[in-house]
Design a protein around this motif. Structure first.
Motif, PDB file in Angstrom:
ATOM      1  N   ALA A  45      31.272  30.974 100.624  1.00 36.33           N
ATOM      2  CA  ALA A  45      32.003  29.707 100.587  1.00 36.33           C
ATOM      3  C   ALA A  45      32.099  29.074 101.965  1.00 36.33           C
ATOM      4  O   ALA A  45      31.986  27.852 102.103  1.00 36.33           O
ATOM      5  CB  ALA A  45      33.405  29.929 100.012  1.00 36.33           C
ATOM      6  N   PHE A  46      32.318  29.890 102.991  1.00 36.63           N
ATOM      7  CA  PHE A  46      32.441  29.372 104.350  1.00 36.63           C
ATOM      8  C   PHE A  46      31.090  29.115 105.007  1.00 36.63           C
ATOM      9  O   PHE A  46      31.022  28.495 106.062  1.00 36.63           O
ATOM     10  CB  PHE A  46      33.236  30.348 105.233  1.00 36.63           C
ATOM     11  CG  PHE A  46      34.693  30.429 104.900  1.00 36.63           C
ATOM     12  CD1 PHE A  46      35.457  29.291 104.731  1.00 36.63           C
ATOM     13  CD2 PHE A  46      35.324  31.659 104.780  1.00 36.63           C
ATOM     14  CE1 PHE A  46      36.809  29.364 104.442  1.00 36.63           C
ATOM     15  CE2 PHE A  46      36.678  31.742 104.487  1.00 36.63           C
ATOM     16  CZ  PHE A  46      37.412  30.591 104.312  1.00 36.63           C
ATOM     17  N   GLY A  47      30.018  29.621 104.406  1.00 35.69           N
ATOM     18  CA  GLY A  47      28.688  29.436 104.985  1.00 35.69           C
ATOM     19  C   GLY A  47      28.436  30.326 106.186  1.00 35.69           C
ATOM     20  O   GLY A  47      27.639  29.988 107.059  1.00 35.69           O
ATOM     21  N   HIS A  48      29.095  31.480 106.214  1.00 35.59           N
ATOM     22  CA  HIS A  48      28.913  32.411 107.325  1.00 35.59           C
ATOM     23  C   HIS A  48      27.679  33.276 107.089  1.00 35.59           C
ATOM     24  O   HIS A  48      27.392  33.662 105.949  1.00 35.59           O
ATOM     25  CB  HIS A  48      30.145  33.311 107.480  1.00 35.59           C
ATOM     26  CG  HIS A  48      31.359  32.562 107.907  1.00 35.59           C
ATOM     27  ND1 HIS A  48      32.627  33.027 107.689  1.00 35.59           N
ATOM     28  CD2 HIS A  48      31.517  31.379 108.548  1.00 35.59           C
ATOM     29  CE1 HIS A  48      33.514  32.181 108.181  1.00 35.59           C
ATOM     30  NE2 HIS A  48      32.863  31.154 108.699  1.00 35.59           N
ATOM     31  N   ALA A  49      26.981  33.593 108.166  1.00 34.83           N
ATOM     32  CA  ALA A  49      25.770  34.399 108.074  1.00 34.83           C
ATOM     33  C   ALA A  49      26.082  35.893 107.945  1.00 34.83           C
ATOM     34  O   ALA A  49      25.302  36.640 107.373  1.00 34.83           O
ATOM     35  CB  ALA A  49      24.885  34.161 109.294  1.00 34.83           C
ATOM     36  N   THR A  50      27.225  36.305 108.469  1.00 34.46           N
ATOM     37  CA  THR A  50      27.581  37.722 108.425  1.00 34.46           C
ATOM     38  C   THR A  50      29.028  37.885 107.983  1.00 34.46           C
ATOM     39  O   THR A  50      29.842  36.969 108.133  1.00 34.46           O
ATOM     40  CB  THR A  50      27.419  38.402 109.798  1.00 34.46           C
ATOM     41  OG1 THR A  50      28.428  37.892 110.678  1.00 34.46           O
ATOM     42  CG2 THR A  50      26.042  38.167 110.393  1.00 34.46           C
ATOM     43  N   HIS A  51      29.333  39.069 107.464  1.00 32.04           N
ATOM     44  CA  HIS A  51      30.717  39.334 107.067  1.00 32.04           C
ATOM     45  C   HIS A  51      31.621  39.435 108.291  1.00 32.04           C
ATOM     46  O   HIS A  51      32.803  39.181 108.213  1.00 32.04           O
ATOM     47  CB  HIS A  51      30.824  40.582 106.182  1.00 32.04           C
ATOM     48  CG  HIS A  51      30.580  41.867 106.866  1.00 32.04           C
ATOM     49  ND1 HIS A  51      29.319  42.341 107.151  1.00 32.04           N
ATOM     50  CD2 HIS A  51      31.447  42.780 107.341  1.00 32.04           C
ATOM     51  CE1 HIS A  51      29.427  43.499 107.772  1.00 32.04           C
ATOM     52  NE2 HIS A  51      30.695  43.792 107.898  1.00 32.04           N
ATOM     53  N   TYR A  52      31.042  39.768 109.441  1.00 32.35           N
ATOM     54  CA  TYR A  52      31.838  39.831 110.676  1.00 32.35           C
ATOM     55  C   TYR A  52      32.412  38.459 111.032  1.00 32.35           C
ATOM     56  O   TYR A  52      33.548  38.352 111.484  1.00 32.35           O
ATOM     57  CB  TYR A  52      30.993  40.366 111.843  1.00 32.35           C
ATOM     58  CG  TYR A  52      30.545  41.785 111.646  1.00 32.35           C
ATOM     59  CD1 TYR A  52      31.467  42.834 111.664  1.00 32.35           C
ATOM     60  CD2 TYR A  52      29.212  42.087 111.416  1.00 32.35           C
ATOM     61  CE1 TYR A  52      31.059  44.136 111.468  1.00 32.35           C
ATOM     62  CE2 TYR A  52      28.797  43.386 111.216  1.00 32.35           C
ATOM     63  CZ  TYR A  52      29.725  44.402 111.241  1.00 32.35           C
ATOM     64  OH  TYR A  52      29.329  45.698 111.041  1.00 32.35           O
ATOM     65  N   GLN A  53      31.624  37.417 110.817  1.00 34.39           N
ATOM     66  CA  GLN A  53      32.118  36.056 111.062  1.00 34.39           C
ATOM     67  C   GLN A  53      33.305  35.750 110.161  1.00 34.39           C
ATOM     68  O   GLN A  53      34.293  35.177 110.603  1.00 34.39           O
ATOM     69  CB  GLN A  53      31.017  35.033 110.792  1.00 34.39           C
ATOM     70  CG  GLN A  53      29.946  34.942 111.828  1.00 34.39           C
ATOM     71  CD  GLN A  53      28.890  33.955 111.391  1.00 34.39           C
ATOM     72  OE1 GLN A  53      28.144  34.209 110.446  1.00 34.39           O
ATOM     73  NE2 GLN A  53      28.839  32.813 112.062  1.00 34.39           N
ATOM     74  N   THR A  54      33.182  36.131 108.896  1.00 31.63           N
ATOM     75  CA  THR A  54      34.257  35.856 107.941  1.00 31.63           C
ATOM     76  C   THR A  54      35.500  36.651 108.288  1.00 31.63           C
ATOM     77  O   THR A  54      36.612  36.123 108.227  1.00 31.63           O
ATOM     78  CB  THR A  54      33.788  36.175 106.504  1.00 31.63           C
ATOM     79  OG1 THR A  54      32.600  35.425 106.251  1.00 31.63           O
ATOM     80  CG2 THR A  54      34.850  35.809 105.482  1.00 31.63           C
ATOM     81  N   LEU A  55      35.330  37.915 108.662  1.00 35.38           N
ATOM     82  CA  LEU A  55      36.482  38.731 109.047  1.00 35.38           C
ATOM     83  C   LEU A  55      37.197  38.114 110.242  1.00 35.38           C
ATOM     84  O   LEU A  55      38.426  38.017 110.260  1.00 35.38           O
ATOM     85  CB  LEU A  55      36.047  40.163 109.368  1.00 35.38           C
ATOM     86  CG  LEU A  55      35.514  40.991 108.197  1.00 35.38           C
ATOM     87  CD1 LEU A  55      34.996  42.332 108.691  1.00 35.38           C
ATOM     88  CD2 LEU A  55      36.555  41.164 107.117  1.00 35.38           C
TER      89      LEU A  55
END
Length: 73
Positions: A45-55
């Motif tokens: 949903a946020f368009g982040h490339a990695t889960h680290y970005q989302t965290l």
């Protein structure tokens, strides 16, 4: 849009600066805590490339991650 959001917040007595990005982050926070939305779905949903970005974006702290290991089953 940001100035409109900021005006709405001022109209209801909130102090500080708010914008559309504030709403987006609040939506993500609500999805995670109230709806238990999985990180991979938020990542998409946020368009982040990695889960680290989302965290990092969602402000998930290492103590939250450690706490799941302390849950009794």
């Amino acid at each position: 849009m940001s100035s409109r959001v900021n005006n709405w917040c001022q109209d209801v007595g909130l102090k500080g600066n708010y914008g559309s990005h504030t709403l987006w982050k609040t939506w993500g926070y609500w999805q995670r805590l109230e709806c238990s939305t999985a990180i991979p779905l938020l990542m998409e949903a946020f368009g982040h490339a990695t889960h680290y970005q989302t965290l990092a974006y969602r402000g998930i702290q290492s103590n939250e991650i450690a706490a799941i290991y302390e849950l009794e089953l």
